[in-house]
Design an enzyme around this catalytic site. Structure first.
Site, PDB file in Angstrom:
ATOM      1  N   SER A   1       0.828  -1.240   0.093  1.00  0.00           N
ATOM      2  CA  SER A   1       0.162  -0.071   0.054  1.00  0.00           C
ATOM      3  C   SER A   1       0.883   1.259  -0.173  1.00  0.00           C
ATOM      4  O   SER A   1       1.592   1.307  -0.963  1.00  0.00           O
ATOM      5  CB  SER A   1      -0.931  -0.146   1.210  1.00  0.00           C
ATOM      6  OG  SER A   1      -1.890   0.878   1.164  1.00  0.00           O
TER       7      SER A   1
ATOM      8  N   ASP B   1      -8.985  -4.358  -6.453  1.00  0.00           N
ATOM      9  CA  ASP B   1      -8.703  -3.701  -5.176  1.00  0.00           C
ATOM     10  C   ASP B   1      -9.655  -2.412  -4.785  1.00  0.00           C
ATOM     11  O   ASP B   1      -9.963  -2.042  -5.795  1.00  0.00           O
ATOM     12  CB  ASP B   1      -7.300  -3.020  -5.557  1.00  0.00           C
ATOM     13  CG  ASP B   1      -6.614  -2.283  -4.258  1.00  0.00           C
ATOM     14  OD1 ASP B   1      -7.348  -2.048  -3.204  1.00  0.00           O
ATOM     15  OD2 ASP B   1      -5.507  -2.148  -4.312  1.00  0.00           O
TER      16      ASP B   1
ATOM     17  N   HIS C   1      -7.729  -5.289  -1.679  1.00  0.00           N
ATOM     18  CA  HIS C   1      -6.310  -4.733  -1.015  1.00  0.00           C
ATOM     19  C   HIS C   1      -5.248  -5.446  -0.483  1.00  0.00           C
ATOM     20  O   HIS C   1      -4.105  -5.517  -0.702  1.00  0.00           O
ATOM     21  CB  HIS C   1      -6.584  -3.541  -0.301  1.00  0.00           C
ATOM     22  CG  HIS C   1      -5.418  -2.439  -0.048  1.00  0.00           C
ATOM     23  ND1 HIS C   1      -4.798  -2.004  -1.180  1.00  0.00           N
ATOM     24  CD2 HIS C   1      -4.925  -2.053   1.027  1.00  0.00           C
ATOM     25  CE1 HIS C   1      -4.112  -1.258  -0.645  1.00  0.00           C
ATOM     26  NE2 HIS C   1      -4.014  -1.543   0.614  1.00  0.00           N
TER      27      HIS C   1
END
Length: 817
Positions: free
Chosen positions: A677, A750, A784
């Protein structure tokens, strides 16, 4: 400046092409990492625990193993920022439990729970207020069932005739204070078939804005057309069902609707029900749709309408920005039927100067006259902890200066009762006084656990210091600020006070671990010096019991202290084994002061848990790992942290490599950097602005900040406030300088704000087009975070192959100009 903006969007358009221009035949299919790495993935997970409200029992909830990719490939609808499985009318990507066991807190005896469904996919528990019963959900192939269990019998049974609607966030279950009845958010029995899309559209999809400022951060999975709106209304509409817990009889309560939440009043006479209303939005998620909050009697008749909040699509940009009108509407936990809410006094806009930004109101049901003002706040409201008629704690926070205040209020004697408890910088963890211990009252609501005086609180904190974390339990007198230390963790253990079983701080439940023993729960009698082991969880990877773990400290060039957790392969000896390739894994964090940035927040006595999600598993493959290497980005005074983001990243990275190299362990010429991330964002920046690392692993990152124009992470400025900052903060526009190999991994589904899958696709295309070295791995059906066993195994295989090729076994690389 205009030329720069035009160039930005022109590049985006030119690069809008398929992500894969070539692939090797041997890349087809999922791959497996070495057996010792796969064993880490498949090791049994430590059970979760849930304590009963009376603290007499603990439920052990055994976690399911990673699902197969077939589970993630089930039907999924993405509606207004929420992902659901239309077959079950619940979340499409939720974890589940496979077994429950009860633990008697007085003896530590473990008892099996009987009658559980076959092929269990169990949801989290909801305890009755008196702790005699518990409810939970079970997800089958066709829907979500409701089950109720008895603590006395250690058995459970299905509640027939109810399909739980678990689409909205938050619990779909709520116990009546009597513990005899349970309220359930259910699928309406007469719902009918789901809306079907028309073969041909009725017309174009049109959005319009005339003169209104409606800024919004980058959201995913928004509604896109009328059919999406119909699907949202269909799947999210619920009917409240009252279940009689003993006989399992059912009774519908009130009208059906898109019920966002429901909560029985502590006194049991009323229900607070929050509805989502039309009009919906195509630009903001369901949490910002119109909200109507009502008070019902227990027969479903409306008694009061607390608030009707319109669509919240005009909330200003900023971390202290909020909506206008009543918000945070809840019951007062320690009163039979008092409604509490907050209203902004600055239009919800942090840029407006105001002496009072928020007011906390409360009013008893039924409403008569004006509401009482409970507290006036200079900062933004952050929460309430209820105690009794003469004690409640109100917290306020302000992001820009990282400050928080705690106020003491007497709910039944408000005049002049608002008194300051503390005023502090919440980034300063070394001086954190702690969080008050709470208990469950007879209605099943959380209240402050106070001593016999009613004003002595019990505070717990991690006890951060230069020597590492040493959690503690203090008694704190809110009338004079005096503190008494009751207990503190001692070496060689890391131990945390989880909860208290009395109001003197003598009987406490702790979670204790050491470097070689995983976290387990204990009942401790501090006065007698005795303890009872409540759990006996074993080491998940006994073959890795001898891994060396060390919390190291070092400084970057400007003197800011840094730290990280160094992990080394079992049996490693630098004198005989030589220097190792190094993996540095990190996640940047912003601070308003160098002092706060340099504070340590770990312990040398934590359990050495070799997991697969971070980099720890690499020690089985001959790597040294510096995990959680601190990457502070400091902005003091008038400077914002991101003004020198890249310079500070490089300083942090260089210091990390030098620290492990100076110990004689790491080969500084064979170092890699990795992150997930915002950590992936860091990786691309460091590779593009330094020659410190041979290669990088970047998972699920965002690399083009022009695609997040209204702010990102903790940046509050927009691209129109500072275009140059957004260009500088975009590795995409520096792709020609990413000369070291970068592995990009991303879930193709995501849904995290800002990290669209196209972020990795576009960066790969840019590096490819410029002749750099990169590999893009798009994991099917993954969000994610990656959940399918096949995806996780393949992620590890890709990571190891990349690192072995370009780091461990790398020859001297001649870099392109």
């Amino acid at each position: 400046m205009l030329k720069n903006i035009c160039t930005t969007f022109l590049l985006i358009i030119l690069l809008h092409q398929p992500a894969w221009s070539q692939s090797a035949a041997d890349d087809n299919g999922y791959k497996m990492p070495p057996a010792e790495v796969a064993a880490i993935v498949d090791a049994p997970a430590t059970p979760a625990v849930s304590l009963s409200p009376t603290r007499e029992f603990m439920m052990l909830m055994h976690r399911a193993s990673l699902p197969g990719i077939i589970e993630l490939a089930q039907p999924e609808l993405r509606l207004a920022g929420i992902r659901i499985n239309p077959r079950t009318n619940g979340p499409s990507r939720s974890a589940s439990f496979t077994n429950f066991e009860l633990v008697d807190m007085s003896t530590g005896e473990t008892m099996a729970v009987t009658g559980l469904p076959e092929n269990p996919a169990l949801g989290s528990l909801s305890w009755s207020p008196d702790g005699s019963r518990f409810a939970f959900t079970h997800t089958s192939l066709s829907g979500i069932e409701l089950w109720i269990g008895s603590v006395a019998d250690q058995s459970v049974q299905l509640v027939p005739g109810v399909q739980v609607n678990d689409t909205y966030f938050g619990s779909s279950l709520g116990w009546h204070p009597s513990s005899e009845r349970l309220y359930v958010r259910a699928v309406p029995a007469d719902r009918g078939a789901a809306p079907q899309p028309e073969l041909a559209p009725r017309g174009p999809v049109i959005q319009e804005n005339i003169g209104r400022a409606s800024p919004a951060r980058t959201y995913q999975d928004m509604l896109a057309n009328e059919h999406d709106e119909d699907l949202f209304e269909y799947y999210f509409t619920s009917q409240i069902i009252e279940v009689e817990a003993q006989r399992l009889s059912l009774r519908p309560i009130g009208e059906s609707g898109i019920i966002r939440s429901m909560a029985p009043a502590p006194g049991g006479e009323f229900l607070m029900v929050a509805f989502t209303d039309r009009p919906f939005s195509y630009t903001v998620p369901a949490s910002r749709f119109p909200l109507r909050t009502e008070i019902w009697d227990t027969d479903g008749n409306r008694v009061e309408t607390v608030a009707e909040i319109p669509l919240q699509d005009e909330i200003p940009i900023g971390f202290n920005a909020t909506s206008e009108g009543p918000r945070s509407i809840t019951w007062r936990n320690d009163a039979p039927a008092t409604v509490v809410w907050v209203e902004a006094q600055d239009e919800g806009n942090p840029r407006i100067t105001a002496d009072t930004r928020d007011i906390v109101f409360m009013q008893e049901v039924p409403f008569t006259g004006a509401p009482d003002v409970m507290a006036r706040l200079e900062y933004r409201f952050s929460g309430i902890m209820w105690g009794h008629e003469n004690l409640a704690l109100v917290r306020e926070r302000w992001f820009d200066n990282r400050n928080e205040r705690m106020w003491r209020v007497a709910p039944e004697n408000l005049r002049g009762s608002q008194q300051l408890v503390w005023d502090r910088n919440y980034e300063d963890i070394y001086n954190d006084p702690g969080n008050p211990q709470m208990r469950m009252n007879d209605a099943g609501y959380s209240v402050l656990n106070t001593d016999d005086s009613g004003f002595g609180l019990f505070l717990t904190a991690i006890g951060a210091s230069d020597e590492g974390n040493r959690p503690f339990l203090d008694r704190f007198d809110v009338t004079n600020g005096e503190t008494e230390r009751l207990w503190q963790s001692e070496s060689p253990f890391y131990e945390v006070a989880v909860t208290m079983l009395d109001n003197s701080g003598n009987l406490i439940v702790t979670q204790r671990e050491s470097q070689t023993v995983p976290p387990n729960y204990f009942l401790r009698n501090l006065q007698a010096g005795s303890e009872i082991a409540l759990t006996r969880f074993e080491h998940p990877n006994p073959d890795l019991r001898d891994v060396r773990r060390e919390l190291i400290t070092y400084e970057r060039a400007d003197g800011v202290p840094l730290s990280g957790t160094l992990l080394l392969p079992p049996g490693y000896n630098p004198e005989t084994d030589g220097r190792l390739p190094l993996m540095v894994w990190a996640y940047p964090r912003e601070f308003r002061s160098a002092d706060a940035a340099g504070q340590r927040s770990d312990s040398p006595y934590r359990f050495v848990n070799i997991g697969y999600w971070g980099p720890q598993w690499l020690i089985t493959q001959g790597y040294a790992v510096l995990d959680a290497a601190t990457m502070p980005i400091v902005g003091e005074g008038d400077k914002e942290p991101n003004d020198t983001f890249i310079e500070q990243l490089v300083m942090n990275s260089e210091a990390a490599i030098n620290a492990v190299a100076d110990m004689g362990i790491a080969d500084p010429n064979r170092a890699a950097i990795g992150g997930h991330s915002y950590g992936a964002f860091m990786v691309a920046h460091v590779l593009g602005n330094s020659d410190l690392f041979r290669a990088g692993i970047a998972r699920s990152g965002a690399y083009n900040r022009s695609l997040t124009p209204f702010g990102f992470q903790r940046e509050q400025r927009t691209i129109w406030d500072d275009t140059d900052l957004y260009i500088t903060m975009s590795p995409f526009f520096n792709a020609h300088n990413i000369r070291h190999p970068i592995l990009l991994i991303h879930g193709d589904a995501d849904n995290n704000s800002g990290t669209f899958p196209m972020q990795s696709e576009r960066l790969f295309q840019a590096i490819q087009g410029l002749g750099g070295t990169a590999r893009l791995v798009m994991l099917p059906h993954e969000s994610h975070g990656y959940r399918a066993r096949e995806s996780v195994m393949h992620m590890l295989w890709e990571t190891l192959r990349w690192l072995d090729t370009f780091v461990k076994n790398a020859e001297e690389i001649t870099e392109a100009n």
